[in-house]
Scaffold this motif. Structure first.
Motif, PDB file in Angstrom:
ATOM      1  N   THR A   1       6.447   4.207   0.843  1.00  0.00           N
ATOM      2  CA  THR A   1       5.875   3.213   1.744  1.00  0.00           C
ATOM      3  C   THR A   1       5.348   3.922   2.987  1.00  0.00           C
ATOM      4  O   THR A   1       5.644   5.105   3.198  1.00  0.00           O
ATOM      5  CB  THR A   1       6.940   2.186   2.153  1.00  0.00           C
ATOM      6  N   PRO A   2       4.581   3.242   3.856  1.00  0.00           N
ATOM      7  CA  PRO A   2       4.140   3.863   5.110  1.00  0.00           C
ATOM      8  C   PRO A   2       5.308   4.320   5.981  1.00  0.00           C
ATOM      9  O   PRO A   2       5.148   5.206   6.825  1.00  0.00           O
ATOM     10  CB  PRO A   2       3.345   2.734   5.783  1.00  0.00           C
TER      11      PRO A   2
ATOM     12  N   ARG B   1       0.871  -1.177   0.000  1.00  0.00           N
ATOM     13  CA  ARG B   1       0.000   0.000   0.000  1.00  0.00           C
ATOM     14  C   ARG B   1       0.912   1.232   0.000  1.00  0.00           C
ATOM     15  O   ARG B   1       1.552   1.545   1.001  1.00  0.00           O
ATOM     16  CB  ARG B   1      -0.906  -0.013   1.230  1.00  0.00           C
TER      17      ARG B   1
ATOM     18  N   GLU C   1      -3.116   6.605  -4.120  1.00  0.00           N
ATOM     19  CA  GLU C   1      -2.740   5.421  -3.343  1.00  0.00           C
ATOM     20  C   GLU C   1      -2.714   4.237  -4.297  1.00  0.00           C
ATOM     21  O   GLU C   1      -3.671   3.989  -5.030  1.00  0.00           O
ATOM     22  CB  GLU C   1      -3.726   5.161  -2.211  1.00  0.00           C
TER      23      GLU C   1
ATOM     24  N   TYR D   1      -6.462   9.675  -3.431  1.00  0.00           N
ATOM     25  CA  TYR D   1      -6.251   9.737  -1.983  1.00  0.00           C
ATOM     26  C   TYR D   1      -6.342  11.159  -1.437  1.00  0.00           C
ATOM     27  O   TYR D   1      -6.973  11.393  -0.412  1.00  0.00           O
ATOM     28  CB  TYR D   1      -4.876   9.139  -1.652  1.00  0.00           C
TER      29      TYR D   1
ATOM     30  N   TYR E   1      -5.991   4.479  -6.405  1.00  0.00           N
ATOM     31  CA  TYR E   1      -7.078   5.202  -5.752  1.00  0.00           C
ATOM     32  C   TYR E   1      -6.747   6.688  -5.669  1.00  0.00           C
ATOM     33  O   TYR E   1      -5.594   7.078  -5.521  1.00  0.00           O
ATOM     34  CB  TYR E   1      -7.299   4.683  -4.324  1.00  0.00           C
TER      35      TYR E   1
ATOM     36  N   LYS F   1       1.931   5.384  -1.461  1.00  0.00           N
ATOM     37  CA  LYS F   1       1.423   6.696  -1.828  1.00  0.00           C
ATOM     38  C   LYS F   1       2.304   7.282  -2.926  1.00  0.00           C
ATOM     39  O   LYS F   1       3.529   7.205  -2.863  1.00  0.00           O
ATOM     40  CB  LYS F   1       1.435   7.644  -0.616  1.00  0.00           C
TER      41      LYS F   1
ATOM     42  N   ALA G   1       7.130   5.953  -5.497  1.00  0.00           N
ATOM     43  CA  ALA G   1       6.073   5.987  -4.489  1.00  0.00           C
ATOM     44  C   ALA G   1       6.704   5.829  -3.112  1.00  0.00           C
ATOM     45  O   ALA G   1       7.884   5.466  -2.977  1.00  0.00           O
ATOM     46  CB  ALA G   1       5.055   4.878  -4.740  1.00  0.00           C
TER      47      ALA G   1
ATOM     48  N   VAL H   1      -2.285   0.136  -4.558  1.00  0.00           N
ATOM     49  CA  VAL H   1      -2.411  -1.065  -3.736  1.00  0.00           C
ATOM     50  C   VAL H   1      -2.237  -2.308  -4.603  1.00  0.00           C
ATOM     51  O   VAL H   1      -2.876  -2.429  -5.658  1.00  0.00           O
ATOM     52  CB  VAL H   1      -3.782  -1.121  -3.023  1.00  0.00           C
TER      53      VAL H   1
END
Length: 299
Positions: free
Chosen positions: A185-186, A169, A265, A249, A247, A171, A183, A267
Motif C-alpha cells: 500500500t502507499p 492503488r 501498479e 510502473y 500498469y 505496488k 503488494a 489499481v
C-alpha cells in the motif's frame, strides 16, 4: 428583507454561506473528512440513506417551505457559484492527500458540504421532472436531455465520492522467474492479492544515447478464479484481470535493460463503472441537445 417568502437568491447565498461556516466549524472540531471510514459496506449504507433523505425532502416539500425552495433555481445558482469558487481555489492551490484545509479540498468540509447540497438539489429537480412526465405531453427534445444530464451528473458525483474509499492503488515488485502475490500500500503495508504474477522477462528498447524509449514486462498471471494469462504490460497500456488494472510502473534503474525486477501498479476501483455510466449519460444528454438544437435551427 431576509427570509421573507418567497425566498430569493439572497436566501440561496445565505444557505450556501451557512454550509461554508458549518464546514469550517467541523474542520476545526473533528478535522478533515476521513474517506477511508466509508469503505464498503458503509458507503452503500450511506448512499441508501442519502437517497432516502432526498425522497423525504421531496415528500415534505409542501409542508416545509425550505424543502420546496431547495428544488428551485434560486437555490441551485448560488450553490453552483460557491462550488465554482471552491473548485477554482482547488485548481490554484497545491493538492496533497496529507494536506490540510485548502491543500486537500476533497477532504475539506466546506467543499464536501457544498457538493452534497448540490446533489440534494439535483435530486429534487430530477424527481420533480420524472413525476411530471406524461406520455401525452412528453417533449423528447426537452425532457430526455434534461434527465440524461441531471441523472448523469447526480450518479457521477455520488458514486465517485462514495466509491473513492474502495479504490485501491498498490505496488507489486516482481522478480524474474518467481511468482509474487503480495503488494504494498502507499503506507508500505503488505497486502495479499487474489492474483499472482510471475515476471517472465523485462523488455527495454533504448534510443541511441541509451535512454529508455520503451519498457514493458512479459508476465504470467494466475487468479483464484482459475485464469492463467500470459500477456505484456507496457506504460499506458494496462492489462485488466478480475477487476484489477495492472500498469507498468518501474524497474531496477541501475540494471537498466538488464533489470531482473519490474515494478507493477495494481489499481482496483469497483465503483468506476457507475461513474462512467453517469458520464456517458451526460455525454448522451449533450449529444441530444446538439442534435435537437440543430434540427430546430434548420426548421
Amino acid at each position: 428583507m431576509v427570509w421573507k417568502k418567497p425566498y430569493s437568491m439572497k436566501e440561496g447565498f445565505l444557505i450556501g454561506g451557512g454550509l461554508i461556516v458549518a464546514g469550517l466549524m467541523l474542520e476545526l472540531s473533528v478535522g478533515p473528512v476521513v474517506w477511508d471510514a466509508f469503505r464498503w459496506p458503509v458507503n452503500g449504507i450511506v448512499l441508501a440513506g442519502f437517497l432516502m433523505l432526498i425522497a423525504i425532502i421531496f415528500l415534505l416539500r409542501k409542508k416545509v417551505y425550505g424543502f420546496q425552495f431547495i428544488g428551485t433555481h434560486k437555490a441551485a445558482i448560488p450553490a453552483l457559484v460557491y462550488a465554482v469558487v471552491l473548485t477554482i481555489i482547488m485548481g490554484l492551490t497545491r493538492q496533497s492527500a496529507d494536506g490540510m484545509w485548502l491543500n486537500n479540498m476533497l477532504s475539506f468540509w466546506p467543499f464536501v458540504l457544498i457538493y452534497v447540497y448540490i446533489a440534494v438539489i439535483l435530486g429534487q429537480i430530477t424527481i420533480r421532472r420524472i413525476l411530471n412526465f406524461r406520455l401525452s405531453t412528453l417533449n423528447i427534445k426537452r425532457d430526455v436531455p434534461f434527465l440524461l444530464n441531471h441523472l448523469g451528473l447526480f450518479l457521477a458525483m455520488t458514486t465517485a465520492t462514495l466509491g473513492n474509499a474502495d479504490m485501491q492503488r498498490l505496488k507489486m515488485i516482481t522478480v524474474k522467474g518467481e511468482s509474487e502475490w503480495r503488494a504494498l500500500t502507499p503506507e508500505q503495508q503488505i497486502v495479499e492479492m487474489p492474483i499472482a504474477i510471475e515476471l517472465k522477462d523485462f523488455i527495454m528498447e533504448t534510443y541511441d544515447d541509451g535512454s529508455p524509449r520503451r519498457f514493458a514486462s512479459d508476465i504470467q498471471i494466475l487468479t483464484k478464479t482459475g485464469k492463467n494469462i500470459r500477456t505484456t504490460v507496457e506504460v499506458n497500456k494496462p492489462v485488466e484481470v478480475d477487476g484489477w488494472k495492472i500498469y507498468q510502473y518501474g524497474y531496477d534503474t541501475q540494471m537498466g535493460a538488464m533489470s531482473q525486477t519490474s515494478i507493477l501498479e495494481l489499481v482496483s476501483d469497483p465503483w468506476l463503472p457507475l461513474v462512467y455510466t453517469g458520464i456517458y449519460m451526460m455525454l448522451g444528454g449533450a449529444v441530444c441537445m446538439f442534435v435537437f438544437g440543430n434540427k430546430r435551427k434548420r426548421v
